[in-house]
Scaffold this active site. Structure first.
Site, PDB file in Angstrom:
ATOM      1  N   GLN A  52       0.809  -1.220   0.000  1.00 25.15           N
ATOM      2  CA  GLN A  52       0.000   0.000   0.000  1.00 25.15           C
ATOM      3  C   GLN A  52       0.841   1.270   0.000  1.00 25.15           C
ATOM      4  OE1 GLN A  52      -2.535  -0.850   3.372  1.00 25.15           O
ATOM      5  NE2 GLN A  52      -4.171  -1.516   2.018  1.00 25.15           N
ATOM      6  N   ASN A  53       2.160   1.123   0.147  1.00 26.85           N
ATOM      7  CA  ASN A  53       3.010   2.299   0.046  1.00 26.85           C
ATOM      8  C   ASN A  53       3.000   2.744  -1.417  1.00 26.85           C
ATOM      9  OD1 ASN A  53       5.531   3.947  -0.304  1.00 26.85           O
ATOM     10  ND2 ASN A  53       5.604   3.590   1.897  1.00 26.85           N
ATOM     11  N   GLN A  54       2.873   4.026  -1.635  1.00 23.87           N
ATOM     12  CA  GLN A  54       2.677   4.565  -2.976  1.00 23.87           C
ATOM     13  C   GLN A  54       3.966   5.029  -3.648  1.00 23.87           C
ATOM     14  OE1 GLN A  54      -0.075   7.488  -1.532  1.00 23.87           O
ATOM     15  NE2 GLN A  54      -1.849   6.260  -2.103  1.00 23.87           N
ATOM     16  N   PHE A  55       5.110   4.800  -3.019  1.00 16.27           N
ATOM     17  CA  PHE A  55       6.367   5.316  -3.551  1.00 16.27           C
ATOM     18  C   PHE A  55       6.585   4.954  -5.011  1.00 16.27           C
ATOM     19  CE2 PHE A  55      10.849   4.871  -4.601  1.00 16.27           C
ATOM     20  CZ  PHE A  55      11.293   6.153  -4.335  1.00 16.27           C
ATOM     21  N   SER A 152       4.729   8.971   1.059  1.00 16.54           N
ATOM     22  CA  SER A 152       4.174   7.886   0.246  1.00 16.54           C
ATOM     23  C   SER A 152       3.542   6.798   1.103  1.00 16.54           C
ATOM     24  CB  SER A 152       5.277   7.276  -0.630  1.00 16.54           C
ATOM     25  OG  SER A 152       6.263   6.645   0.163  1.00 16.54           O
TER      26      SER A 152
END
Length: 175
Positions: A52-55, A152
């Site tokens: 789920q980290n958007q980096f 992020s």
């Protein structure tokens, strides 16, 4: 008397967590700094491993490649090829869980030494407020653009669309 932690919670607080080596090449133009890898990243020994980290989705338009679709090592290679470096402000700290607010007893990475070795560096992007707060003072002696980015992390819940404009602005430093 024993110094051993008396509970699992205390054991988690007592254990130091450490960042990963920098992903960098000598002609990097952009350096992205996080705070300290979260639990999932530490377990997998990969930057921004939490699904789920958007980096990776935020960086994709910056370098013009779909990073999320690539295997991890190819993601890192794509960043390096685009002259983007990646590291963390915190070298090690005590922290239960993954939240930046829980970071205690932090020891910083030598950001100044890294930046000194990057003659083409144009900007440092700080991924989130904690990275900015802890890292900006370490770079005060350097003439490089400082870019504050919305985190992020999935804990920063403003959504990808709201975060993307700030992240997309990083592309200007790569031209």
């Amino acid at each position: 008397m024993s110094n051993a932690p008396s509970s699992p919670e205390q054991a988690m607080i007592a254990a130091r967590k450490a960042s990963f080596p920098a992903v960098v090449r000598p002609d990097a133009r952009l350096l992205i700094l996080g705070s300290l890898p979260g639990e999932r990243s530490l377990a997998e020994q990969r930057y921004y491993a939490h699904p789920q980290n958007q980096f990776w989705r935020l960086m994709s338009p910056v370098i013009g490649r779909d990073l999320a679709a690539l295997p991890y090592e190819a993601r890192l290679a794509a960043l390096r090829a685009a002259r983007v470096a990646l590291w963390d402000v915190v070298a090690s700290a005590r922290r239960p869980g993954s939240t930046d607010a829980a970071i205690r007893d932090a020891a910083a990475n030598d950001l100044s030494a890294l930046v000194s070795r990057l003659p083409d560096l144009r900007a440092v992007g700080f991924n989130g407020g904690t990275a900015l707060k802890l890292g900006r003072p370490l770079l005060a002696a350097h003439e490089v653009a400082i870019v504050a980015l919305p985190s992020s992390s999935p804990l920063h819940t403003i959504g990808l669309a709201a975060k993307q404009p700030a992240w997309s602005g990083l592309a200007a430093y790569l031209d």
